[in-house]
Write an enzyme that holds these catalytic residues in place. Structure first.
Site, PDB file in Angstrom:
ATOM      1  CB  VAL A  80      -0.941  -0.003   1.214  1.00  0.00           C
ATOM      2  CG1 VAL A  80      -1.663   1.337   1.352  1.00  0.00           C
ATOM      3  CG2 VAL A  80      -1.942  -1.147   1.111  1.00  0.00           C
ATOM      4  CD  GLU A 176      13.003 -11.016  24.320  1.00  0.00           C
ATOM      5  OE1 GLU A 176      12.141 -11.394  25.145  1.00  0.00           O
ATOM      6  OE2 GLU A 176      12.739 -10.776  23.126  1.00  0.00           O
TER       7      GLU A 176
END
Length: 449
Positions: A80, A176
């Site tokens: 888009v 992480e």
């Protein structure tokens, strides 16, 4: 003549877009979901693909498979590029055409976010981020490739540059990632190399804040920092990145030589605010009303990371649970309008808590008054992430891989994949409805059938 069936267009196949599509499954509407890829990615586990614990297939699910039982839903793969509010259509690109209009009666924008380099977009070339499966595979290639290059390098003086990894950002992604790299180099790789010692790798986590995981309680932040340091990660707080180039990083005036920089410092919203010509916050997220609609546009809704909504004086965080709850809410709201029921109450986010994993068997968790860190928090983290994977077969696959890796240290995918045939070529986006060639004719084609 029979009344025309309304069309709901959803931009984005992430957590929010999928939740909205599922909520509209039994609605008297045609649902069109548009995404630039053909799959949904479980983004919270991208770092595990980047560090070879999981394979891309274990956290990616085809959108068509997830929505296969939604008989009223069409999935279009494309990008888009704009929204025409006056004509009530979304503008997208296909492989052979540009600026293809796709009409809507209701529009849900769940376009997500992209990396933010805070005005230094030139950093991106040398410090990639982690938002897609392609990003994760490229990062895995770079991390594993650094050890392969060091193993073959004749000059020992070059080893340290190759085996230094700098992670920029002390939020959940950065923490992480740093912890996962530390476990990789200390637990998995030492037995696989002969000329180098992977344990000599240097991992540096840089953040300009004064603690990691700043959104959690200070006690949990301190526990996460202590765990990182126990894993061998250098945690440098209150340190800003001044420059990223081919030689490494300059952080608060100090040069850190490295060939691998990972950016986890910030994000910026999609251009939805510009498309809709509506007010945004400082990060470019669209300011929405308490029913998640765009002010003055009751037929347009913005959800997830693309939306900005305050509750109790604070903006909602950009996490998966917010997007999922907002997607369900908007899908239910549109359904109630279509069947003539009263509108639901204004949206309220139910905070189920926050968590982050820090290396093997250790996590931090905060949920209201509950604060945990250690193995029990890690078990809770694993259970929650398994629950929200896109398909049941992935839950089984990931669970088995986690158990196997925990017990043996064996990784799921330590493969370097170089897509040489596509290198240098810009990936083409496409809009490929299965039986509709012209998206303008979508409503008419489906109605006539």
């Amino acid at each position: 003549m029979a009344e025309r069936t309304p069309t709901v267009v959803i931009v984005g196949g992430g957590f929010g877009g999928l939740a909205a599509a599922k909520a509209l499954r039994r609605s008297p509407a045609r649902v069109v979901l548009i995404d630039r890829t053909n799959h949904h990615v479980f983004q919270p586990l991208l770092y595990q693909v980047a560090t070879s614990t999981l394979s891309p297939q274990q956290i990616g699910s085809p959108l068509r498979a997830i929505l296969g039982r939604n008989a009223n839903t069409t999935v279009l793969m494309g990008e888009v590029t704009g929204i025409d509010c006056e004509r009530r259509c979304v503008i997208g690109n296909s492989t052979d055409r540009r600026q293809v209009p796709i009409p809507y009666d209701y529009l849900i924008v769940a376009a997500g976010v992209r990396h933010s380099y805070f005005g230094h977009d030139e950093f991106e070339k040398h410090a990639p981020g982690l938002k897609t499966l392609a990003d994760a595979v490229a990062m895995r290639n770079k991390i594993l490739g650094a050890f392969e290059q060091a193993e073959a390098e004749e000059d020992p003086n070059s080893h340290q540059d190759l085996l230094t990894f700098v992670v920029v950002g002390g939020g959940p992604t950065g923490v992480e990632m740093a912890g996962a790299i530390a476990v990789l180099v200390h637990k998995t790789l030492p037995a696989e190399f002969r000329r180098i010692d992977p344990k000599a790798a240097r991992i540096v986590l840089v953040d300009r804040g004064h603690r990691v995981l700043g959104g959690l309680a200070e006690s949990l932040s301190n526990a996460a920092k202590a765990r990182l340091e126990k894993l061998g990660v250098e945690v440098r707080l209150g340190t800003s990145v001044d420059l990223v180039d081919e030689h490494g990083v300059i952080a608060s005036g100090e040069r850190i030589k490295t060939k691998t920089v990972i950016w986890a410092a910030g994000v910026t919203a999609s251009p939805a605010g510009k498309w809709l010509q509506t007010p945004t916050d400082h990060a470019g997220r669209v300011r929405v009303a308490n029913d998640l609609s765009v002010p003055g546009r009751p037929d347009i809704f913005v959800i997830g990371d693309t939306a900005s909504l305050d509750e109790e004086g604070k903006p909602l965080p950009g996490v998966a649970q917010v997007a999922i709850q907002q997607g369900r809410y908007v899908g239910n709201l549109i359904h109630r309008r279509l069947v003539g029921k009263p509108a639901p109450r204004p949206f309220r986010y139910f905070d189920k808590g926050s968590m982050a994993v820090v290396g093997k068997g250790f996590a931090v968790l905060e949920s209201r008054k509950v604060r945990l860190h250690g193995f029990l928090a890690w078990l809770a983290w694993a259970a929650v992430h398994l629950e929200f994977l896109g398909q049941s077969n992935l839950r089984v696959s990931v669970f088995v891989q986690w158990v196997w890796t925990y017990l043996t240290g064996t990784r799921g995918s330590q493969i370097i994949l170089e897509h040489s045939a596509a290198s240098g070529a810009e990936p083409a986006a496409s809009l490929r409805p299965e039986s509709v060639v012209d998206p303008l004719a979508l409503s008419a084609a489906r109605h006539s059938s």
